[in-house]
Every structure is written in C-alpha cells, then in structure tokens.
Design a protein around this motif. Structure first.
Motif, mmCIF file in Angstrom:
data_model
loop_
_atom_site.group_PDB
_atom_site.id
_atom_site.type_symbol
_atom_site.label_atom_id
_atom_site.label_comp_id
_atom_site.label_asym_id
_atom_site.label_seq_id
_atom_site.Cartn_x
_atom_site.Cartn_y
_atom_site.Cartn_z
ATOM 1 N N UNK A 24 0.839 -1.471 0.019
ATOM 2 C CA UNK A 24 0.033 0.057 0.048
ATOM 3 C C UNK A 24 0.830 1.219 -0.073
ATOM 4 N N UNK A 25 1.771 1.181 0.919
ATOM 5 C CA UNK A 25 2.840 2.228 0.949
ATOM 6 C C UNK A 25 3.440 2.657 -0.535
ATOM 7 N N UNK A 26 3.749 1.622 -1.156
ATOM 8 C CA UNK A 26 4.380 1.783 -2.766
ATOM 9 C C UNK A 26 3.288 2.166 -3.396
ATOM 10 N N UNK A 27 2.191 1.842 -3.438
ATOM 11 C CA UNK A 27 0.969 2.488 -4.285
ATOM 12 C C UNK A 27 0.343 3.883 -3.855
ATOM 13 N N UNK A 28 0.683 4.349 -2.804
ATOM 14 C CA UNK A 28 0.394 5.562 -2.477
ATOM 15 C C UNK A 28 1.706 6.507 -2.840
ATOM 16 N N UNK A 29 2.748 5.822 -2.740
ATOM 17 C CA UNK A 29 4.023 6.977 -3.049
ATOM 18 C C UNK A 29 3.981 7.148 -4.551
ATOM 19 N N UNK A 30 3.497 5.964 -5.363
ATOM 20 C CA UNK A 30 3.497 6.309 -6.662
ATOM 21 C C UNK A 30 2.549 7.499 -7.130
ATOM 22 N N UNK A 31 1.314 7.266 -6.302
ATOM 23 C CA UNK A 31 0.464 8.401 -6.534
ATOM 24 C C UNK A 31 0.917 9.703 -6.147
ATOM 25 N N UNK A 32 1.718 9.704 -5.214
ATOM 26 C CA UNK A 32 2.440 10.943 -4.522
ATOM 27 C C UNK A 32 3.468 11.566 -5.590
ATOM 28 N N UNK A 33 4.101 10.625 -6.004
ATOM 29 C CA UNK A 33 5.129 11.009 -7.207
ATOM 30 C C UNK A 33 4.722 11.576 -8.401
ATOM 31 N N UNK A 34 3.476 10.918 -9.006
ATOM 32 C CA UNK A 34 2.758 11.467 -10.263
ATOM 33 C C UNK A 34 2.244 12.757 -9.770
#
Length: 441
Positions: free
Chosen positions: A119-129
């Motif tokens: 989940x952290x990786x998923x949210x972080x990808x959204x944050x980076x985008x």
C-alpha cells in the motif's frame, strides 16, 4: 500403529477453504490492509478530499504513505513481535478451542508488513505522479530536487518489493536479504531527504526547523529511524563454545543472555552481509543457552568447518512459532533434523504435555548421545525415527496417529518449508489445528 490407509479423508472443500494457502491468515491480513487503504481511497474520492484550491492534496497522500510505511516497519520490530505473542498467549486453555486455534496464528503478522508495504508503494507512486503534475503545471511547492529524490526512492522501494516475491526470495535468498537491508537503509536516507525537501518546498516562507518541529510526519520518521537502529545499537561480538557432534552439526553454547523458551536469536560472522536465526535452547535453572546448527548451505557448512570462537549478535530475543504451545492443553511436535532445536526447550520447560516425533538421520551419530539422552529424559515416549535405518516416514500419518492416541489439541511442525506446509495443510484439512513456520521474513 495405524496403517497409512487409515488416514481419514479430508473434510469437504467448502469446510476447509480457510485452511488452504490462498486463504491463510497471512493473506487475509494482506487483504485487510489493502482493503482498508482501498476504502480510504474511495472515501477520499467521494468526499472530495484529494484536491485543494491549489491542486492535489499532497500532504494527505504523504500522510498515507507514512502511515503504511510505519505499519510495515513497526510490525517487524522485535519488541512489537514479542508483545503480539504475549497478548495472543494470554488466553487460558479453558477458552473454546476455536478461539485459541485462531489466536495461535499470531505468527502470520507478517501479512500486515507485506500489505502495508504494498500500500505504501502504491500511495507513493500516486504521490510522485501528483508531485510531477504540480511541477509541470507550475503550481508551486515542488522543486526538481524533490522529484529526483522521490523518483530514486520509488525505484528502491520497487526493487525491495520485487526481491521479496516468494519465488525470487527463495531462489536468490542472499540477494533478497541484502536488498532488504541495504535497500532499506537507502530508502530511509531518501525518506529523510524527501521529508526535509517537502517541508521546505511546501513552506518556503517559514524557517525549516519550525516547520519540522510542528510536523507529525517528521516525528513519525524519527520514531521509525530509532526502531530500525535499535537492533543495531545492541550489536556486539560474543564468545561461543562449539561442540562438533558430527560433520553435519555443531552445538553452540552462549552465556551472554538467558532467553525464554520458544525464542530465537540471529548470529553472524559478517554483520553487514549475512544473518541467520536459530531457535534458542535454554535449560531451566541454568544461565545461557544453546543452538543446534546443522549443515544446510554454504554458511552453515563454513561455520561447522571453521568453528569460530566468537560471533556477532544483534537485536532482541524474539518469540517464534513454537511459543504458541501454551494456548493448548497438549501438543504433538513433528520435527526433522535440526528442527529438534526449537522443540527441545519446550520439552525441558514442561509447560504443556508434549508428544514428540523426531525424524532424522542417525540421531546419536549426528547430534551426539548426550542430546538424544536429554530428549528421552524429558519425553520418554518420544518417537525418534532413524531415517538411515527405517527410511523416510509418513509424517502426516504419524502426526495423525499421535493426535488420536495422545488426545492432543494441536500439531506444531518444525521442518523444511515443503514438509511443514504439507503437514500443516493435511492436518488442518482434517480439522486438526496445525502450525509451522511460514518463511515470510
């Protein structure tokens, strides 16, 4: 003894769905964490909480990253693990067996780690985008340095996650360990850089130290850093007395601590590269403990050949799967080879009535007469199966027979991954509570 044909058929599929690997407690916890994050996403979309007047709610996304990251890290902290086991084993044996057998699955807590990390990786990808979009649209609050740091951080997190895939981890175990260790440290440094840059970019008119002192994510990161560093703050080199019982095994004796039954410690010859965990064998009334180390690969083979006088130890004595035995009125232990190590402290502690089945090659020749005699003194009815004389036994049949004759409430298997999974699945498929390591760490 019952013949193999007497083993009853498994229960109907619909009655044992929960015992299948796909529906294990570990996977249920992964699904729970991902489900809660999915619910947070849907709630934010419905309530319009992902947008502000200046663009995407970057701080909300960053908070979700950090919340999941905190779960992933803290659930692996040794004090937290010991607390979970302590809480789970507070249930008295007078409680219904259905409740106790579920509590005994506490060692599946790694599902929280895996679910939160994904989940952290998923949210972080959204944050980076979102950060990239803010920068391209010149919305402010995002510097190129922040984008570069976060891009590198996402790459590190993906590499760690890929190496942790069960098939890749099993094939490249040393690579998995080193990626997790060095990748984890690299990610921590990049998280610090990202946190400082984000705080500065989002509050350009305020002194950085004032922003950080009032920042909840900053203090959470301080706590996570301390949690990661704590085991290494306890790093030390300690003397070890080794007795080579055969070319296949050694018994290591330590005196620097006296651990509790059902615990393990990690040791190393090179603390930056490789660590191996072994079950502690304390003897009631005696200081220190023993480990049984058998030849199972390059590292253990080198250890047995070299017989080092000192080893590195770190971290905190940590509860393991066998610690759950006190939840049951009686237990059957199935052990193979050096798997007798995690079982022996429970035989000596005599907290629970135990029936032991130990399958190993030439037990006296491999592990020494003294160890075999100690086992038989603690459990005179133990079945010690010499595979050199008798061949490989049907441990599923032996486990079932022992449960029926001994009236045990549970089976605990300490063996290699394939056999452990087979015994656990076959027992649970017949309605018998069964437990064994799940190789998730």
């Amino acid at each position: 003894m019952s013949a193999a044909g007497d083993l009853p058929a498994k229960r109907a599929l619909w009655r044992r769905l929960g015992t299948l690997p796909l529906f294990s407690h570990y996977n249920r916890l992964v699904a729970l964490v991902l489900g809660l994050n999915g619910a947070a996403l849907l709630h934010g979309l419905n309530a319009g909480q992902w947008w502000t007047t200046s663009g995407v709610a970057l701080e909300t996304l960053a908070g979700l990253v950090l919340a999941n990251l905190s779960m992933a890290i803290l659930i692996r902290q040794q004090y937290i693990i010991n607390l979970l086991f302590w809480l789970a084993t507070r249930a008295p044996t007078s409680w219904p067996l259905a409740v106790r057998r579920s509590l005994a699955k506490v060692y599946h807590f790694g599902g929280l780690h895996s679910g939160a990390a994904l989940a952290a990786i998923g949210w972080f990808a959204a944050l980076l985008g979102s950060l990239s979009w803010h920068w391209m649209e010149s919305l402010g609050g995002v510097s190129p340095a922040l984008l570069w740091v976060n891009g590198g951080l996402l790459g590190v997190l993906l590499a760690v996650a890929i190496m942790a895939h069960p098939r890749i981890r099993a094939r490249f175990h040393n690579g998995f360990e080193r990626t997790h260790r060095f990748g984890g440290w690299t990610a921590l440094v990049l998280f610090w850089a990202s946190t400082l840059l984000f705080a500065q970019d989002q509050n350009p008119q305020s002194p950085l130290q004032e922003v950080l002192l009032a920042s909840v994510p900053f203090w959470m990161l301080v706590g996570l850093t301390f949690s990661i560093a704590l085991p290494w703050l306890r790093l030390r080199k300690v003397p070890v007395q080794l007795i080579r019982t055969s070319p296949h095994a050694v018994i290591a004796r330590f005196g620097h601590v006296t651990p509790f039954p059902g615990s393990s410690n990690a040791i190393s010859l090179n603390p930056l590269l490789e660590w191996h965990s072994f079950a502690n064998i304390p003897t009631p009334g005696e200081a220190g403990f023993r480990l049984i180390i058998s030849r199972a690969g390059d590292w253990t083979g080198e250890f047995i050949e070299q017989l080092p006088t000192h080893v590195w130890v770190k971290g905190i004595t940590t509860a393991g799967v066998a610690h759950i035995e006190t939840l049951f009125k009686s237990v059957v232990y199935i052990a193979t080879g050096s798997g007798i190590g995690p079982v022996l402290p429970h035989l000596l502690a005599r907290q629970v009535p135990i029936r032991l089945i130990w399958s190993t090659r030439s037990p006296r020749k491999t592990y020494g007469n003294e160890l075999v005699a100690e086992i038989l003194r603690a459990e005179p009815d133990a079945l010690i199966w010499d595979t050199d004389l008798l061949g490989k036994p049907d441990l599923v049949q032996l486990a079932y027979d022992a449960v029926q004759t001994f009236g045990a409430e549970a089976v605990i298997c300490i063996s290699n991954q394939a056999l452990t999974q087979r015994v656990v699945e076959e027992m649970e498929g017949r309605g018998i509570a069964a437990y064994g390591a799940i190789w998730d760490s």
